[in-house]
Scaffold this motif. Structure first.
Motif, PDB file in Angstrom:
ATOM      1  N   UNK A 288      -2.801   0.087   8.521  1.00  0.00           N
ATOM      2  CA  UNK A 288      -1.976   0.691   8.918  1.00  0.00           C
ATOM      3  C   UNK A 288      -1.601   1.761   8.069  1.00  0.00           C
ATOM      4  N   UNK A 289      -1.402   1.735   6.708  1.00  0.00           N
ATOM      5  CA  UNK A 289      -1.243   2.570   5.781  1.00  0.00           C
ATOM      6  C   UNK A 289      -1.766   3.855   6.021  1.00  0.00           C
ATOM      7  N   UNK A 290      -3.301   3.940   6.222  1.00  0.00           N
ATOM      8  CA  UNK A 290      -4.084   4.925   6.599  1.00  0.00           C
ATOM      9  C   UNK A 290      -4.023   5.441   7.879  1.00  0.00           C
ATOM     10  N   UNK A 291      -3.362   4.610   8.900  1.00  0.00           N
ATOM     11  CA  UNK A 291      -3.302   5.260  10.134  1.00  0.00           C
ATOM     12  C   UNK A 291      -1.604   5.996  10.325  1.00  0.00           C
ATOM     13  N   UNK A 292      -0.876   5.356   9.562  1.00  0.00           N
ATOM     14  CA  UNK A 292       0.490   6.341   9.334  1.00  0.00           C
ATOM     15  C   UNK A 292       0.081   7.516   8.468  1.00  0.00           C
ATOM     16  N   UNK A 293      -0.664   7.802   7.467  1.00  0.00           N
ATOM     17  CA  UNK A 293      -1.181   8.600   6.714  1.00  0.00           C
ATOM     18  C   UNK A 293      -1.805   9.939   7.761  1.00  0.00           C
ATOM     19  N   UNK A 294      -2.507   9.458   8.658  1.00  0.00           N
ATOM     20  CA  UNK A 294      -3.120  10.053   9.630  1.00  0.00           C
ATOM     21  C   UNK A 294      -2.314  10.580  10.781  1.00  0.00           C
TER      22      UNK A 294
ATOM     23  N   UNK B  80       0.894  15.434  12.565  1.00  0.00           N
ATOM     24  CA  UNK B  80       2.145  15.847  12.663  1.00  0.00           C
ATOM     25  C   UNK B  80       2.538  17.129  11.785  1.00  0.00           C
ATOM     26  N   UNK B  81       1.596  17.467  10.740  1.00  0.00           N
ATOM     27  CA  UNK B  81       2.032  18.427   9.813  1.00  0.00           C
ATOM     28  C   UNK B  81       3.082  18.165   8.981  1.00  0.00           C
ATOM     29  N   UNK B  82       3.369  16.909   8.704  1.00  0.00           N
ATOM     30  CA  UNK B  82       4.145  16.336   7.703  1.00  0.00           C
ATOM     31  C   UNK B  82       4.018  15.742   6.477  1.00  0.00           C
ATOM     32  N   UNK B  83       2.597  16.080   6.054  1.00  0.00           N
ATOM     33  CA  UNK B  83       2.431  15.334   4.611  1.00  0.00           C
ATOM     34  C   UNK B  83       3.072  15.962   3.548  1.00  0.00           C
ATOM     35  N   UNK B  84       3.664  17.126   3.620  1.00  0.00           N
ATOM     36  CA  UNK B  84       4.383  17.548   2.549  1.00  0.00           C
ATOM     37  C   UNK B  84       5.640  17.362   2.261  1.00  0.00           C
ATOM     38  N   UNK B  85       6.305  16.230   3.212  1.00  0.00           N
ATOM     39  CA  UNK B  85       7.423  15.781   2.886  1.00  0.00           C
ATOM     40  C   UNK B  85       7.724  14.300   3.046  1.00  0.00           C
ATOM     41  N   UNK B  86       6.492  13.920   3.564  1.00  0.00           N
ATOM     42  CA  UNK B  86       6.649  12.342   4.025  1.00  0.00           C
ATOM     43  C   UNK B  86       5.758  11.317   3.360  1.00  0.00           C
TER      44      UNK B  86
ATOM     45  N   UNK C  57       0.851  -1.156  -0.082  1.00  0.00           N
ATOM     46  CA  UNK C  57      -0.117  -0.023  -0.172  1.00  0.00           C
ATOM     47  C   UNK C  57       0.856   1.284  -0.034  1.00  0.00           C
ATOM     48  N   UNK C  58       0.586   2.171  -0.796  1.00  0.00           N
ATOM     49  CA  UNK C  58       1.256   3.566  -0.678  1.00  0.00           C
ATOM     50  C   UNK C  58       0.546   4.442  -0.852  1.00  0.00           C
ATOM     51  N   UNK C  59       1.001   5.666   0.013  1.00  0.00           N
ATOM     52  CA  UNK C  59       0.238   6.942   0.088  1.00  0.00           C
ATOM     53  C   UNK C  59       0.555   7.900  -1.089  1.00  0.00           C
ATOM     54  N   UNK C  60      -0.128   9.036  -0.681  1.00  0.00           N
ATOM     55  CA  UNK C  60       0.222  10.160  -1.823  1.00  0.00           C
ATOM     56  C   UNK C  60       1.708  10.519  -1.770  1.00  0.00           C
ATOM     57  N   UNK C  61       2.133  10.621  -3.037  1.00  0.00           N
ATOM     58  CA  UNK C  61       3.511  11.034  -2.938  1.00  0.00           C
ATOM     59  C   UNK C  61       3.755  12.551  -3.114  1.00  0.00           C
TER      60      UNK C  61
END
Length: 317
Positions: free
Chosen positions: A63-69, A74-80, A38-42
Protein backbone atom coordinates in the motif's frame (compact mmCIF):
# COMPACT_ATOMS: atom_id res chain seq x y z
CA UNK A 1 15.82 16.17 7.80
CA UNK A 2 12.86 16.00 10.16
CA UNK A 3 13.68 14.73 13.65
CA UNK A 4 10.74 12.31 13.51
CA UNK A 5 12.09 10.68 10.36
CA UNK A 6 15.54 10.41 11.87
CA UNK A 7 13.97 8.56 14.80
CA UNK A 8 12.99 5.69 12.50
CA UNK A 9 15.15 2.65 13.11
CA UNK A 10 15.74 0.46 10.10
CA UNK A 11 16.28 -3.27 10.06
CA UNK A 12 17.45 -5.55 7.27
CA UNK A 13 15.67 -6.81 4.17
CA UNK A 14 12.06 -7.98 4.18
CA UNK A 15 11.97 -11.74 4.49
CA UNK A 16 9.28 -13.79 2.81
CA UNK A 17 7.21 -16.41 4.60
CA UNK A 18 3.69 -17.58 5.32
CA UNK A 19 1.43 -15.09 7.08
CA UNK A 20 2.24 -11.47 6.46
CA UNK A 21 4.44 -11.32 3.35
CA UNK A 22 6.88 -8.68 4.63
CA UNK A 23 7.69 -6.76 7.78
CA UNK A 24 7.89 -3.04 7.13
CA UNK A 25 11.47 -1.84 7.71
CA UNK A 26 10.76 1.29 9.76
CA UNK A 27 10.19 1.50 13.51
CA UNK A 28 8.25 4.36 15.01
CA UNK A 29 8.61 4.71 18.76
CA UNK A 30 5.19 5.20 20.35
CA UNK A 31 4.51 5.39 24.08
CA UNK A 32 3.49 1.73 24.29
CA UNK A 33 6.16 0.26 22.01
CA UNK A 34 7.68 0.30 18.53
CA UNK A 35 5.31 0.34 15.58
CA UNK A 36 6.38 -1.21 12.31
CA UNK A 37 5.94 1.33 9.53
CA UNK A 38 6.77 1.81 5.88
CA UNK A 39 7.85 5.29 4.89
CA UNK A 40 8.41 6.86 1.50
CA UNK A 41 11.03 9.41 0.44
CA UNK A 42 10.74 12.60 2.47
CA UNK A 43 10.49 15.77 0.35
CA UNK A 44 12.35 18.84 1.57
CA UNK A 45 9.06 20.58 2.29
CA UNK A 46 6.32 18.27 3.58
CA UNK A 47 2.95 19.98 3.09
CA UNK A 48 0.78 16.87 2.95
CA UNK A 49 1.07 13.50 4.66
CA UNK A 50 -0.74 10.51 3.22
CA UNK A 51 -1.26 7.77 5.81
CA UNK A 52 -2.17 4.55 4.01
CA UNK A 53 -3.85 1.80 6.05
CA UNK A 54 -3.47 -1.79 4.87
CA UNK A 55 -6.19 -4.43 4.97
CA UNK A 56 -6.37 -7.88 6.57
CA UNK A 57 -3.23 -9.06 4.76
CA UNK A 58 -1.26 -6.42 6.71
CA UNK A 59 0.73 -5.77 3.50
CA UNK A 60 1.74 -2.24 4.41
CA UNK A 61 4.62 -2.02 1.92
CA UNK A 62 2.31 -2.86 -0.98
CA UNK A 63 0.00 0.00 0.00
CA UNK A 64 2.90 2.37 0.63
CA UNK A 65 4.14 1.80 -2.92
CA UNK A 66 0.65 2.37 -4.32
CA UNK A 67 0.41 5.59 -2.32
CA UNK A 68 3.72 6.75 -3.76
CA UNK A 69 2.52 5.88 -7.29
CA UNK A 70 -0.63 7.93 -6.71
CA UNK A 71 1.44 10.92 -5.55
CA UNK A 72 3.67 10.59 -8.60
CA UNK A 73 0.73 10.40 -11.01
CA UNK A 74 -0.82 13.45 -9.33
CA UNK A 75 2.44 15.39 -9.56
CA UNK A 76 2.55 15.74 -5.77
CA UNK A 77 5.81 14.01 -4.84
CA UNK A 78 7.52 17.34 -4.13
CA UNK A 79 5.30 18.04 -1.13
CA UNK A 80 3.80 14.70 -0.03
CA UNK A 81 5.16 12.19 2.49
CA UNK A 82 3.62 8.69 2.36
CA UNK A 83 3.65 6.52 5.46
CA UNK A 84 2.07 3.11 5.99
CA UNK A 85 1.69 1.90 9.60
CA UNK A 86 1.75 -1.89 9.93
CA UNK A 87 -0.55 -3.49 12.49
CA UNK A 88 1.25 -6.76 13.11
CA UNK A 89 -0.35 -9.62 14.99
CA UNK A 90 1.14 -12.14 17.39
CA UNK A 91 1.77 -14.74 14.68
CA UNK A 92 3.78 -12.22 12.61
CA UNK A 93 6.01 -11.40 15.57
CA UNK A 94 6.61 -15.09 16.28
CA UNK A 95 7.18 -15.99 12.62
CA UNK A 96 9.83 -13.33 12.08
CA UNK A 97 11.31 -13.54 15.61
CA UNK A 98 10.76 -9.83 16.12
CA UNK A 99 11.90 -8.10 19.32
CA UNK A 100 9.51 -7.97 22.26
CA UNK A 101 9.46 -4.17 21.88
CA UNK A 102 7.43 -4.35 18.63
CA UNK A 103 3.70 -3.68 18.96
CA UNK A 104 1.39 -6.54 18.04
CA UNK A 105 -2.31 -7.35 18.23
CA UNK A 106 -4.34 -10.54 18.53
CA UNK A 107 -5.65 -11.70 15.15
CA UNK A 108 -7.56 -8.89 13.43
CA UNK A 109 -8.50 -7.02 16.60
CA UNK A 110 -6.50 -4.01 15.39
CA UNK A 111 -9.21 -3.42 12.79
CA UNK A 112 -11.82 -2.55 15.41
CA UNK A 113 -9.63 -0.42 17.66
CA UNK A 114 -8.63 -3.31 19.92
CA UNK A 115 -5.73 -3.20 22.37
CA UNK A 116 -2.27 -4.47 21.51
CA UNK A 117 -1.15 -7.57 23.40
CA UNK A 118 2.45 -6.43 23.73
CA UNK A 119 4.70 -4.93 24.78
CA UNK A 120 2.00 -2.73 26.37
CA UNK A 121 -1.71 -2.21 25.79
CA UNK A 122 -2.48 0.37 23.08
CA UNK A 123 -5.60 0.74 20.95
CA UNK A 124 -4.80 0.63 17.25
CA UNK A 125 -6.81 3.87 17.00
CA UNK A 126 -4.73 5.47 19.75
CA UNK A 127 -1.66 4.55 17.70
CA UNK A 128 -3.12 6.57 14.82
CA UNK A 129 -3.82 9.41 17.26
CA UNK A 130 -0.16 9.46 18.25
CA UNK A 131 1.01 9.51 14.63
CA UNK A 132 -1.34 12.38 13.76
CA UNK A 133 -0.30 14.20 16.93
CA UNK A 134 3.34 14.09 15.87
CA UNK A 135 2.54 15.26 12.37
CA UNK A 136 0.81 18.32 13.81
CA UNK A 137 3.91 19.24 15.83
CA UNK A 138 5.22 22.38 14.13
CA UNK A 139 8.70 21.86 15.55
CA UNK A 140 9.05 18.66 13.55
CA UNK A 141 6.69 19.35 10.63
CA UNK A 142 6.54 23.13 10.16
CA UNK A 143 4.90 23.06 6.71
CA UNK A 144 2.15 20.42 6.95
CA UNK A 145 -1.22 21.72 5.79
CA UNK A 146 -3.14 18.48 5.30
CA UNK A 147 -3.20 14.91 6.59
CA UNK A 148 -5.11 12.31 4.57
CA UNK A 149 -5.88 8.86 5.99
CA UNK A 150 -6.67 6.39 3.21
CA UNK A 151 -7.80 2.81 3.72
CA UNK A 152 -8.94 0.18 1.22
CA UNK A 153 -10.94 -2.99 1.97
CA UNK A 154 -10.07 -3.96 5.57
CA UNK A 155 -8.18 -0.68 5.78
CA UNK A 156 -11.35 1.09 4.64
CA UNK A 157 -13.15 -0.50 7.58
CA UNK A 158 -10.46 0.85 9.89
CA UNK A 159 -10.66 4.38 8.49
CA UNK A 160 -14.47 4.56 8.66
CA UNK A 161 -14.57 3.35 12.23
CA UNK A 162 -11.61 5.45 13.30
CA UNK A 163 -13.32 8.52 11.83
CA UNK A 164 -16.35 7.64 13.95
CA UNK A 165 -14.49 7.17 17.24
CA UNK A 166 -11.38 9.36 16.80
CA UNK A 167 -10.64 11.76 19.63
CA UNK A 168 -10.43 15.45 18.93
CA UNK A 169 -6.93 16.79 18.36
CA UNK A 170 -6.96 20.50 19.17
CA UNK A 171 -3.49 21.00 17.66
CA UNK A 172 -4.86 20.28 14.19
CA UNK A 173 -7.34 23.13 14.37
CA UNK A 174 -4.89 25.43 16.14
CA UNK A 175 -2.30 24.90 13.41
CA UNK A 176 -4.79 25.03 10.54
CA UNK A 177 -4.14 21.43 9.44
CA UNK A 178 -6.97 19.72 7.53
CA UNK A 179 -7.64 16.07 8.29
CA UNK A 180 -9.43 13.99 5.65
CA UNK A 181 -10.57 10.37 5.80
CA UNK A 182 -10.85 8.39 2.53
CA UNK A 183 -12.82 5.15 2.95
CA UNK A 184 -12.39 2.83 -0.04
CA UNK A 185 -14.38 -0.36 -0.67
CA UNK A 186 -14.85 -1.66 2.91
CA UNK A 187 -16.87 -4.82 3.49
CA UNK A 188 -19.00 -3.14 6.14
CA UNK A 189 -19.66 0.07 8.06
CA UNK A 190 -20.43 0.98 11.66
CA UNK A 191 -24.03 2.24 11.80
CA UNK A 192 -25.30 4.71 14.40
CA UNK A 193 -28.47 2.87 15.43
CA UNK A 194 -30.44 -0.31 14.73
CA UNK A 195 -31.71 0.73 11.29
CA UNK A 196 -30.39 -1.37 8.41
CA UNK A 197 -31.19 -1.10 4.69
CA UNK A 198 -31.82 -4.84 4.17
CA UNK A 199 -34.47 -6.85 6.00
CA UNK A 200 -33.15 -9.75 8.09
CA UNK A 201 -34.14 -12.08 10.92
CA UNK A 202 -33.09 -10.31 14.11
CA UNK A 203 -33.41 -13.54 16.12
CA UNK A 204 -30.86 -15.23 13.86
CA UNK A 205 -28.48 -12.26 13.91
CA UNK A 206 -28.21 -11.03 17.52
CA UNK A 207 -24.87 -9.28 16.96
CA UNK A 208 -25.95 -7.11 14.04
CA UNK A 209 -25.65 -3.88 16.04
CA UNK A 210 -22.65 -4.77 18.16
CA UNK A 211 -19.30 -3.17 17.45
CA UNK A 212 -17.93 -3.18 14.76
CA UNK A 213 -21.25 -3.16 12.85
CA UNK A 214 -22.97 -0.86 15.33
CA UNK A 215 -22.28 1.09 18.49
CA UNK A 216 -23.26 -1.48 21.12
CA UNK A 217 -20.22 -2.46 23.22
CA UNK A 218 -17.68 -0.23 21.48
CA UNK A 219 -13.97 -0.61 22.32
CA UNK A 220 -12.43 0.98 25.41
CA UNK A 221 -10.94 3.63 23.12
CA UNK A 222 -14.39 5.21 22.64
CA UNK A 223 -14.18 6.60 26.16
CA UNK A 224 -17.82 6.06 27.07
CA UNK A 225 -19.23 8.55 24.56
CA UNK A 226 -22.86 8.05 23.59
CA UNK A 227 -23.87 7.07 20.04
CA UNK A 228 -25.42 10.52 19.61
CA UNK A 229 -22.16 12.22 20.58
CA UNK A 230 -20.13 10.04 18.25
CA UNK A 231 -22.53 10.57 15.34
CA UNK A 232 -22.58 14.33 15.90
CA UNK A 233 -18.80 14.54 15.61
CA UNK A 234 -18.57 12.06 12.75
CA UNK A 235 -20.80 14.01 10.37
CA UNK A 236 -18.63 17.11 10.85
CA UNK A 237 -15.50 15.28 9.77
CA UNK A 238 -14.30 15.34 6.19
CA UNK A 239 -14.95 11.83 4.85
CA UNK A 240 -14.89 10.69 1.23
CA UNK A 241 -16.38 7.28 0.41
CA UNK A 242 -14.48 6.02 -2.64
CA UNK A 243 -16.31 3.10 -4.24
CA UNK A 244 -15.22 0.97 -7.20
CA UNK A 245 -18.08 0.62 -9.64
CA UNK A 246 -17.00 -2.94 -10.41
CA UNK A 247 -16.81 -4.05 -6.77
CA UNK A 248 -20.10 -5.87 -7.15
CA UNK A 249 -19.36 -9.54 -6.51
CA UNK A 250 -21.58 -10.88 -3.69
CA UNK A 251 -19.34 -13.97 -3.56
CA UNK A 252 -15.98 -12.18 -3.46
CA UNK A 253 -13.68 -14.37 -1.34
CA UNK A 254 -12.68 -11.47 0.94
CA UNK A 255 -16.21 -10.09 1.36
CA UNK A 256 -17.73 -10.24 4.84
CA UNK A 257 -20.69 -12.59 4.44
CA UNK A 258 -21.86 -12.55 8.07
CA UNK A 259 -25.51 -11.77 8.70
CA UNK A 260 -24.50 -8.42 10.23
CA UNK A 261 -22.71 -7.47 7.00
CA UNK A 262 -25.42 -8.88 4.71
CA UNK A 263 -27.93 -6.59 6.45
CA UNK A 264 -25.96 -3.70 4.93
CA UNK A 265 -26.23 -4.91 1.32
CA UNK A 266 -25.18 -7.68 -1.05
CA UNK A 267 -21.75 -6.43 -2.13
CA UNK A 268 -19.36 -3.57 -1.40
CA UNK A 269 -20.59 -1.00 -3.92
CA UNK A 270 -24.17 -1.49 -2.74
CA UNK A 271 -23.19 -1.40 0.93
CA UNK A 272 -21.35 1.89 0.45
CA UNK A 273 -24.19 3.54 -1.42
CA UNK A 274 -26.76 2.32 1.10
CA UNK A 275 -24.71 3.58 4.04
CA UNK A 276 -24.25 6.98 2.41
CA UNK A 277 -28.00 7.17 1.76
CA UNK A 278 -28.64 6.33 5.41
CA UNK A 279 -26.22 9.08 6.43
CA UNK A 280 -27.94 11.69 4.25
CA UNK A 281 -31.41 10.72 5.48
CA UNK A 282 -30.28 11.29 9.06
CA UNK A 283 -28.51 14.53 8.16
CA UNK A 284 -30.41 16.11 5.24
CA UNK A 285 -28.78 19.44 6.04
CA UNK A 286 -25.68 17.91 4.50
CA UNK A 287 -22.81 16.22 6.26
CA UNK A 288 -19.22 17.21 5.53
CA UNK A 289 -18.95 14.04 3.46
CA UNK A 290 -19.35 12.80 -0.10
CA UNK A 291 -19.44 9.65 -2.16
CA UNK A 292 -17.30 9.20 -5.27
CA UNK A 293 -17.58 6.22 -7.63
CA UNK A 294 -14.54 4.96 -9.53
CA UNK A 295 -15.42 3.65 -13.01
CA UNK A 296 -13.76 0.48 -14.24
CA UNK A 297 -12.24 -0.52 -10.90
CA UNK A 298 -13.32 -3.43 -8.70
CA UNK A 299 -11.78 -4.61 -5.44
CA UNK A 300 -8.28 -3.34 -6.15
CA UNK A 301 -6.39 -1.08 -3.75
CA UNK A 302 -3.79 0.06 -6.27
CA UNK A 303 -6.50 0.75 -8.84
CA UNK A 304 -8.44 2.87 -6.36
CA UNK A 305 -5.40 4.85 -5.18
CA UNK A 306 -4.03 5.59 -8.64
CA UNK A 307 -7.37 6.25 -10.40
CA UNK A 308 -8.16 9.85 -11.40
CA UNK A 309 -10.94 9.80 -8.78
CA UNK A 310 -8.56 8.49 -6.13
CA UNK A 311 -5.99 11.15 -6.95
CA UNK A 312 -8.64 13.86 -6.70
CA UNK A 313 -9.94 12.51 -3.37
CA UNK A 314 -6.44 12.49 -1.87
CA UNK A 315 -4.67 15.39 -3.57
CA UNK A 316 -7.55 17.72 -4.51
CA UNK A 317 -6.58 17.24 -8.15
Amino acid sequence: MHKWLLALLFIGGTAQAAGVDAISPGRLQLQAGEMAVGIGPAPAKIERVLIVIHGKLRNAETYRKSGESAAELAGQTANTLVIAPQFLNESDVALYSLPASVLRWKGNEWMGGGLSTGPNALSSYAALDEIIGRLSDRKQFPDVKQIVIFGHSGGGQVVQRYALLAREQPALKAEGIRLRYVVANPSSYAYFNEQRPVAFDHAQCPGFNRWKYGLVDPPIYSGGQTPAQLEGRYVKREVIYLLGQQDTDPQHPALDKSCAAEAQGAYRLERGKLFFGYLLRRHPEGANQRLVEVPGVGHNGDGMLTSPEGQKAIFDQ
